[in-house]
Design an enzyme around this catalytic site. Sequence first.
Site, PDB file in Angstrom:
ATOM      1  N   HIS A  23      40.852  37.612  34.721  1.00  0.00           N
ATOM      2  CA  HIS A  23      40.328  36.939  33.524  1.00  0.00           C
ATOM      3  C   HIS A  23      40.618  37.696  32.240  1.00  0.00           C
ATOM      4  O   HIS A  23      40.435  37.149  31.158  1.00  0.00           O
ATOM      5  CB  HIS A  23      38.829  36.652  33.677  1.00  0.00           C
ATOM      6  CG  HIS A  23      37.945  37.841  33.457  1.00  0.00           C
ATOM      7  ND1 HIS A  23      37.206  37.986  32.323  1.00  0.00           N
ATOM      8  CD2 HIS A  23      37.714  38.931  34.219  1.00  0.00           C
ATOM      9  CE1 HIS A  23      36.514  39.126  32.403  1.00  0.00           C
ATOM     10  NE2 HIS A  23      36.814  39.711  33.547  1.00  0.00           N
ATOM     11  N   SER A  79      42.419  42.702  37.058  1.00  0.00           N
ATOM     12  CA  SER A  79      41.504  41.566  37.011  1.00  0.00           C
ATOM     13  C   SER A  79      42.180  40.404  36.307  1.00  0.00           C
ATOM     14  O   SER A  79      42.897  40.599  35.319  1.00  0.00           O
ATOM     15  CB  SER A  79      40.235  41.970  36.254  1.00  0.00           C
ATOM     16  OG  SER A  79      39.423  40.835  36.050  1.00  0.00           O
ATOM     17  N   CYS A 136      23.187  44.753  27.073  1.00  0.00           N
ATOM     18  CA  CYS A 136      22.409  44.571  28.294  1.00  0.00           C
ATOM     19  C   CYS A 136      21.908  43.138  28.315  1.00  0.00           C
ATOM     20  O   CYS A 136      22.145  42.363  27.389  1.00  0.00           O
ATOM     21  CB  CYS A 136      21.267  45.582  28.394  1.00  0.00           C
ATOM     22  SG  CYS A 136      19.652  45.007  27.843  1.00  0.00           S
ATOM     23  N   ASN A 144      38.722  50.302  27.429  1.00  0.00           N
ATOM     24  CA  ASN A 144      38.361  48.930  27.080  1.00  0.00           C
ATOM     25  C   ASN A 144      37.722  48.813  25.699  1.00  0.00           C
ATOM     26  O   ASN A 144      37.611  47.720  25.169  1.00  0.00           O
ATOM     27  CB  ASN A 144      37.415  48.368  28.141  1.00  0.00           C
ATOM     28  CG  ASN A 144      36.238  49.279  28.411  1.00  0.00           C
ATOM     29  OD1 ASN A 144      36.412  50.469  28.682  1.00  0.00           O
ATOM     30  ND2 ASN A 144      35.046  48.738  28.321  1.00  0.00           N
ATOM     31  N   GLY A 170      37.618  43.071  38.770  1.00  0.00           N
ATOM     32  CA  GLY A 170      37.878  44.474  38.496  1.00  0.00           C
ATOM     33  C   GLY A 170      36.784  45.388  39.009  1.00  0.00           C
ATOM     34  O   GLY A 170      37.059  46.457  39.564  1.00  0.00           O
TER      35      GLY A 170
END
Lengths: 368, 384
Positions: free
Chosen positions: A189, A187, A310, A139, A72
């Site tokens: 996955h 995408s 992160c 998302n 993606g």
Amino acid sequence: MKGEPVYLDWAATAPVRPEAIAATAAALREVGNPASVHAFGRRARARLEAARRAVAGFFGVEPDAVVFTSGGSEANQLALHQARGPIAVAAIEHASILEAVPEAIRLPVTPAGILDLAAAERLLAEHRPSLVACQLANNETGAIQPVAELARLVRAIGAHLHVDAVQAAGKLASAPTALGADTVAVSAHKLGGPAGIGALLVRPGLPLRPRQPGGGQEGGRRAGTPNLPGAVGFAAALECLSGFDWSAVAALRDRLERELRAIAPELRAVAAEVPRLPTISCLLTPGLPAETQLVALDLDGVAVGAGSACSSGKLAPSHVLRAMGLSEAEARAAIRVSLGWSTSDAEVDRLVGAWTALYRRWRQRRAA
Amino acid sequence: MAETAPIDFDLPAGARVVVAMSGGVDSSVTAAMLAEAGFEVVGVTLQLYDQRASRRDGKTCCAGRDLEDARAVADRLGIAHYTLDMEARFRAAVIEEFAAAYAAGRTPIPCVRCNERVKFADLLAFARDLGAAALATGHYVRRLRGPAGFELHRAADPHRDQSYFLFATTPEQLDFLRFPIGELDKPAVRAIAARLGLPVAEKPDSQDICFVPDGDHARLVGALRPDALRPGEIVDGTGRVLGRHAGIARFTVGQRKGLGVAVGEPLYVTAIDATRARIVVGPRRANLVAAARLEGCSWLAAPHPEEVVAVKHRYNEPAVTGRVAREPDGRARVAFLEPQAGVAPGQACVVWRGTRLLGGGWIAATEPVRDAAAARLDGVLAAP
């Protein structure tokens, strides 16, 4: 207490379908580069093109509209690469959009988490971008964006529209390609295929400038030996998804939110007032840090997500929730529970049980 | 100090225990001891400040080498491990006050604040929310059961003792805390690390202040509080200008080196006048104080007014003797049995009865020997 681990972080990545595993494994056993002229190459090419036809068929486009990418993020950046002038993006886009074009005009969202169309119209008229990018569904909240309406505004100023459908693809009744976009990122996955394969779906007749030039692969639009095992796994995963009824998953999601709210009246399901994907629930409990929730649930064997971590593992407050007008403290108190086709009642019960135990301990400590 | 001695962790079998893992050998062995004893150990590394500036290997993640070490140890031990982002909290609760103290002419001791406000506050609350039975750290101190509850004692190894840094611990915190390595000396800790194959067995000890890895605290203070690096005068006790300095943040009371002024006898910093950016210097006798005035006191157990207690008024100095008179509003006066040099406002003044930590406070002011003598003389003269 523990039992089998429960995976409720499908929006991060979904379990790979057994059919996709089998298809990918079979492809890995065969040698052959699709670009080679010999018989091995021809067979590989045939498998790649069959996968392309399957992906195209699922999304209702012609096979040559499908440009396979590494996923993606690459599909998004290939789309952004087409801009011939200023770019405008929704403020709640994925990092692969926002960080690729930090200078882009940000289109605000409403407190409910959907694109503010009136503001978008104003900003598009003012800045005249050449390219506009918007997610089909967010998302983190699952909020479905008014892409068809945005497409009309974008067309009116003669710009191109890119839609990031990575999270939404395969989970909505209508195809992401049917909304008037020029390019659409998907995408594998996120929907049961392997990681490392995705596609940019390109409107017929739209020339695509390669971001990764070199060999003539993907019709000269994306150089590099194609990820054939990934592509066939992608196609197999889509085949599993074909005709899937998501209403049972949505019902599970709704039950989960209902039961948690019964325990914690202050808990909010973010963006619940707008149409959402059936699979995502963003739960905000004021004062209860997402980090604490993630860790406590994980220790009880329940995996959920939050914000974006992160590489150090620390969680940044969600830019999506901040863009919706929530405070940093509120944004730090939200977790994302995401479900999939195989999520069971028992798994939702486990989440509710583990979360309730945490919530009671937290309340007790604060009362002390 | 043999590592074979059975340790009473004072925990139910199999209890969940959160261990603060810094990535160093002490906290790694703390986690290892608890894991070996069968507890459900949850390792937590606090992300306290952006380590990008202090990394020398060119990597650009905000996480330093220490986090990677903590993760490697947790993986080796097979325990869960998480990173908690406490950068904002650490900055507000520790670093800003650290800089403000220098700007006010004091000499701060940030490790005490970090324990008090971050590790034993936020991390401890986090551990409670996880349903943990305890929070364990790699401090060299001992928690011992006494007749009236738990007591905090110096480490078995006096050279490693860190109880000074924990003077602000409350009884409620102490109930929940565990310090398994407090019974060990450093070679024993390293031996455990080596036996378990922990990747940090040979790691050197950390520096004094974690967020000033290069030791140049003045640079950090100057970035946050430029006023602390304002140049000013170095004067003697009568106000005579002896030289110039490049910022009060570079000085501490009792300091002798780095003054750059030479008169007949060695000179020491006797006071820091932040308002006028002045460093006051004097001979050794001018540096001697008879007593310290404390504020923000915290007592696990109260010293008796007549009791001679052990006192440390600076973290890197040996303990001396004194008497403590507690006063209202968290204040106290500590009278030293012998005059003391280098008693710096801003440092912690900590009090023990034998090995037992009683508590302490922050040095707000000092009473020079000459003033105290004068006060006594005044008392004599005023007497009928």
